[in-house]
Every structure is written in C-alpha cells, then in structure tokens.
Write a protein that holds these residues in place. Structure first.
Motif, PDB file in Angstrom:
ATOM      1  N   PRO A   1       0.792  -1.302  -0.128  1.00  0.00           N
ATOM      2  CA  PRO A   1      -0.129  -0.089  -0.080  1.00  0.00           C
ATOM      3  C   PRO A   1       1.049   0.982  -0.259  1.00  0.00           C
ATOM      4  O   PRO A   1       0.232   2.396  -0.325  1.00  0.00           O
ATOM      5  CB  PRO A   1      -1.084   0.123   1.574  1.00  0.00           C
ATOM      6  N   GLU A   2       2.422   0.306   0.738  1.00  0.00           N
ATOM      7  CA  GLU A   2       2.257   2.956   0.664  1.00  0.00           C
ATOM      8  C   GLU A   2       3.450   2.426  -0.530  1.00  0.00           C
ATOM      9  O   GLU A   2       3.078   3.967  -0.507  1.00  0.00           O
ATOM     10  CB  GLU A   2       3.677   2.246   1.678  1.00  0.00           C
ATOM     11  N   LEU A   3       3.020   1.236  -1.462  1.00  0.00           N
ATOM     12  CA  LEU A   3       4.203   1.776  -3.013  1.00  0.00           C
ATOM     13  C   LEU A   3       3.211   2.513  -3.217  1.00  0.00           C
ATOM     14  O   LEU A   3       2.775   3.617  -4.421  1.00  0.00           O
ATOM     15  CB  LEU A   3       5.119   1.043  -3.634  1.00  0.00           C
ATOM     16  N   ILE A   4       1.764   1.831  -3.826  1.00  0.00           N
ATOM     17  CA  ILE A   4       0.171   2.701  -4.387  1.00  0.00           C
ATOM     18  C   ILE A   4      -0.066   3.845  -4.076  1.00  0.00           C
ATOM     19  O   ILE A   4      -0.226   4.706  -5.072  1.00  0.00           O
ATOM     20  CB  ILE A   4      -0.632   1.755  -3.813  1.00  0.00           C
ATOM     21  N   SER A   5       0.276   4.730  -3.260  1.00  0.00           N
ATOM     22  CA  SER A   5      -0.646   5.983  -2.094  1.00  0.00           C
ATOM     23  C   SER A   5       0.761   7.011  -2.919  1.00  0.00           C
ATOM     24  O   SER A   5       0.221   7.540  -1.902  1.00  0.00           O
ATOM     25  CB  SER A   5      -0.734   5.253  -0.791  1.00  0.00           C
ATOM     26  N   THR A   6       1.716   6.127  -3.550  1.00  0.00           N
ATOM     27  CA  THR A   6       3.278   7.518  -2.911  1.00  0.00           C
ATOM     28  C   THR A   6       2.263   8.857  -3.451  1.00  0.00           C
ATOM     29  O   THR A   6       2.787   9.938  -3.085  1.00  0.00           O
ATOM     30  CB  THR A   6       4.104   6.874  -4.157  1.00  0.00           C
TER      31      THR A   6
ATOM     32  N   SER B   1       0.352   6.513 -10.337  1.00  0.00           N
ATOM     33  CA  SER B   1       1.046   5.548  -9.762  1.00  0.00           C
ATOM     34  C   SER B   1       1.820   4.256  -9.945  1.00  0.00           C
ATOM     35  O   SER B   1       0.922   4.044 -11.433  1.00  0.00           O
ATOM     36  CB  SER B   1      -0.313   5.005  -8.818  1.00  0.00           C
ATOM     37  N   LEU B   2       2.567   3.431  -9.376  1.00  0.00           N
ATOM     38  CA  LEU B   2       2.867   2.986  -9.570  1.00  0.00           C
ATOM     39  C   LEU B   2       1.887   1.049 -10.578  1.00  0.00           C
ATOM     40  O   LEU B   2       2.417   0.367 -11.266  1.00  0.00           O
ATOM     41  CB  LEU B   2       3.922   1.959  -8.618  1.00  0.00           C
TER      42      LEU B   2
ATOM     43  N   ARG C   1       9.577   2.584 -17.038  1.00  0.00           N
ATOM     44  CA  ARG C   1       8.459   3.431 -16.791  1.00  0.00           C
ATOM     45  C   ARG C   1       8.445   4.098 -15.431  1.00  0.00           C
ATOM     46  O   ARG C   1       8.041   5.629 -14.784  1.00  0.00           O
ATOM     47  CB  ARG C   1       7.002   3.145 -16.718  1.00  0.00           C
ATOM     48  N   ILE C   2       8.654   2.918 -14.106  1.00  0.00           N
ATOM     49  CA  ILE C   2       9.314   3.430 -13.121  1.00  0.00           C
ATOM     50  C   ILE C   2      10.141   4.431 -13.020  1.00  0.00           C
ATOM     51  O   ILE C   2      10.008   5.714 -11.794  1.00  0.00           O
ATOM     52  CB  ILE C   2       9.947   1.971 -12.189  1.00  0.00           C
TER      53      ILE C   2
ATOM     54  N   GLY D   1       9.983  -3.334  -3.173  1.00  0.00           N
ATOM     55  CA  GLY D   1       8.235  -3.807  -2.728  1.00  0.00           C
ATOM     56  C   GLY D   1       7.211  -4.434  -4.005  1.00  0.00           C
ATOM     57  O   GLY D   1       6.649  -5.468  -3.004  1.00  0.00           O
ATOM     58  N   LEU D   2       7.746  -4.036  -5.259  1.00  0.00           N
ATOM     59  CA  LEU D   2       6.952  -4.766  -5.684  1.00  0.00           C
ATOM     60  C   LEU D   2       7.607  -6.696  -5.867  1.00  0.00           C
ATOM     61  O   LEU D   2       6.832  -7.287  -6.533  1.00  0.00           O
ATOM     62  CB  LEU D   2       6.569  -3.725  -7.212  1.00  0.00           C
ATOM     63  N   LEU D   3       8.228  -6.139  -6.288  1.00  0.00           N
ATOM     64  CA  LEU D   3       9.285  -7.659  -6.579  1.00  0.00           C
ATOM     65  C   LEU D   3       9.700  -8.755  -5.080  1.00  0.00           C
ATOM     66  O   LEU D   3       9.636 -10.560  -6.229  1.00  0.00           O
ATOM     67  CB  LEU D   3       9.880  -7.923  -7.649  1.00  0.00           C
ATOM     68  N   GLN D   4       9.689  -8.132  -3.855  1.00  0.00           N
ATOM     69  CA  GLN D   4      10.703  -8.760  -3.188  1.00  0.00           C
ATOM     70  C   GLN D   4      11.686  -9.625  -4.147  1.00  0.00           C
ATOM     71  O   GLN D   4      11.847 -10.738  -4.258  1.00  0.00           O
ATOM     72  CB  GLN D   4      10.011  -9.532  -2.062  1.00  0.00           C
ATOM     73  N   PRO D   5      13.335  -8.620  -4.319  1.00  0.00           N
ATOM     74  CA  PRO D   5      13.506  -9.951  -5.399  1.00  0.00           C
ATOM     75  C   PRO D   5      14.859  -9.853  -4.841  1.00  0.00           C
ATOM     76  O   PRO D   5      14.779 -10.208  -2.828  1.00  0.00           O
ATOM     77  CB  PRO D   5      14.182  -8.640  -6.459  1.00  0.00           C
TER      78      PRO D   5
END
Ligand SMILES: Nc1nc2c(ncn2[C@@H]2O[C@H](COP(=O)(O)OP(=O)(O)OP(=O)(O)O)[C@@H](O)[C@H]2O)c(=O)[nH]1
Ligand SMILES: [Zn+2]
Length: 215
Positions: free
Chosen positions: A7-12, A73-74, A131-132, A156-160
């Motif tokens: 959520p913290e990434l979506i809402s940046t 947004s992401l 795009r990011i 945050g998106l991939l936990q790579p």
C-alpha cells in the motif's frame, strides 16, 4: 497471478497530492499563468510582445508535463505486468534516459539510469522498469532520492534477491549557472539485498554499467 502491491507504494503520488492539498490552497491554471507573466515582467520583459504572448501558458504546460509523475501511480503504470517466473539471474536494463528537474532551481537533470535486479520467483515487464524511472523522474527531485525511490519501488513490488540502481546525470544548475562545470557528472547508487551484501554481485553489476559517454 494477483499482484500484491504494498500500500505504501500504491499511494505514493496520492499521498503527496493529499499532503499538498491539505497544506496549500488550490491554485487555478490562470493563476499559474499570471505568475509566469509576473516573472517575465520582473525579468524586464514585456509579456505582451508578440513572441511572449503565449509564453506564460506554454511555461505552465511545460512545467505540468515535467512534473506529471505526481499524478501517476505504480499501480497504473504496472498494468499487472508482474509475472511468476523461475528466473534467478541478473536482469539489467541499462541506459534508461532520465529527464528530471532539480527541486532547488527547477532546472533539468539529464542523465541515464541503470537498473538491475535478481528475481526471486517474480519478474516485471521490462518496459515497466523504464516507466518506474520515468514516474519518479517527472517530479521535482534530488538525484539521491530519485535513485532510492526506483530501488525501493522494485524491491517492494518484486521482493527480489537484490536490486541495484545507478544514475549518472548532469545538473543544468551546475552547468548553465552557479558553479558552471559542464564536465561534472554525478553518480548515485542504491543497492538492496545481494547487491549490498555480496561484493562480487555488486562488482558484476558495476562492470556491466561502466560509464559509456554518448553525449
Ligand atoms: N545533493 C544534491 N544536491 C543538488 C541536487 N541538485 C542540485 N543540488 C544542489 O543544491 C544546492 C543548493 O545550494 P544553495 O547554496 O542553497 O543554492 P545556490 O546558491 O543556487 O547554490 P550554487 O548552485 O552553488 O550556486 C547546490 O549545491 C546544488 O548543486 C541533487 O540532485 N542532489
Ligand atoms: Zn539545481
């Protein structure tokens, strides 16, 4: 697969806009145009002469474009393009053009980003990496924050297993004014996971992104 974006990434961007709206009055486009007109008069120009007649409107439009990342947004830019994949070798997208604006002078930061990650069960559409970069670059920035934001978004998106971001850029505020050093490049990096823990992995990445001046 269902995409779980923290959520913290979506809402940046929404958070930033909410914050700005809470603290600052709404400004209309015509007030912005008027402000540029005032600026021109302050600079000793006549905003009514033919060549400058539409300049305030153009400047506002240009600045809105250069900061359009505040309204992105992401979640939207990803469009679901995160895929389950059994890949575990480094993925590197290098030489991503960066056009950002420094938050101190609102002058261009021009450069390139190199972004790598080592997957851990998930891969991202390659264009989405660019795009990011674009979303965060199209805001008022300092190069350090831009670098961290890109790394944190991928983490945050991939936990790579790891993320590495290097940006090399030239700042027009250091070229066209101020200290006037056109030859100076600023290099910033953000390393996460194995890139920060394992010097050989980091070195492999750094070898792949060796500075390669093109302009
Ligand atoms: N760390 C960092 N600094 C930046 C970035 N972009 C611009 N700056 C710096 O922000 C600083 C602002 O310093 P000030 O002394 O307040 O502003 P100034 O009088 O315009 O500074 P000069 O550029 O030295 O003339 C300058 O040193 C700029 O080089 C950036 O992305 N990261
Ligand atoms: Zn600057």
């Amino acid at each position: 697969m269902t995409l779980s974006i923290p959520p913290e990434l979506i809402s940046t961007s929404e958070e930033m806009l909410t914050l700005r709206n809470q603290q600052l009055p709404n400004v209309t486009e015509s007030e912005m145009i008027q402000a540029v007109r005032t600026l021109l008069i302050g600079l000793g120009e006549n905003p009514d002469r033919e060549g400058l007649k539409d300049t305030p409107k153009r400047v506002v439009k240009a600045l809105q474009f250069l900061t359009k990342g505040y309204h992105e947004s992401l979640d939207e830019l990803l469009n679901g393009a995160v895929f389950t994949e059994d890949a575990n070798e480094m993925v590197l997208v290098r030489d991503i053009d960066i056009f950002s604006s420094c938050e101190h002078h609102i002058l261009p930061i021009i450069g390139r980003a190199h972004v790598a990650y080592i997957p851990n069960g998930k891969v991202i559409g390659l264009s989405k990496i660019a795009r990011i970069c674009e979303m965060y670059a199209r805001r008022l920035q300092v190069q350090e924050r831009l670098t961290l934001q890109i790394a944190d978004a991928l983490q945050g998106l991939l936990q790579p297993r790891g993320v590495a971001v290097v940006i090399e850029a030239t700042h027009m505020c250091m070229v066209m004014r101020g200290v006037q050093k056109p030859g100076a490049w600023t290099v910033t990096s953000a390393m996460r996971g194995v890139f920060s823990e394992d010097s050989r992995t980091r070195q492999e990445f750094m070898n792949l992104v060796q500075h390669n001046p093109k302009f």
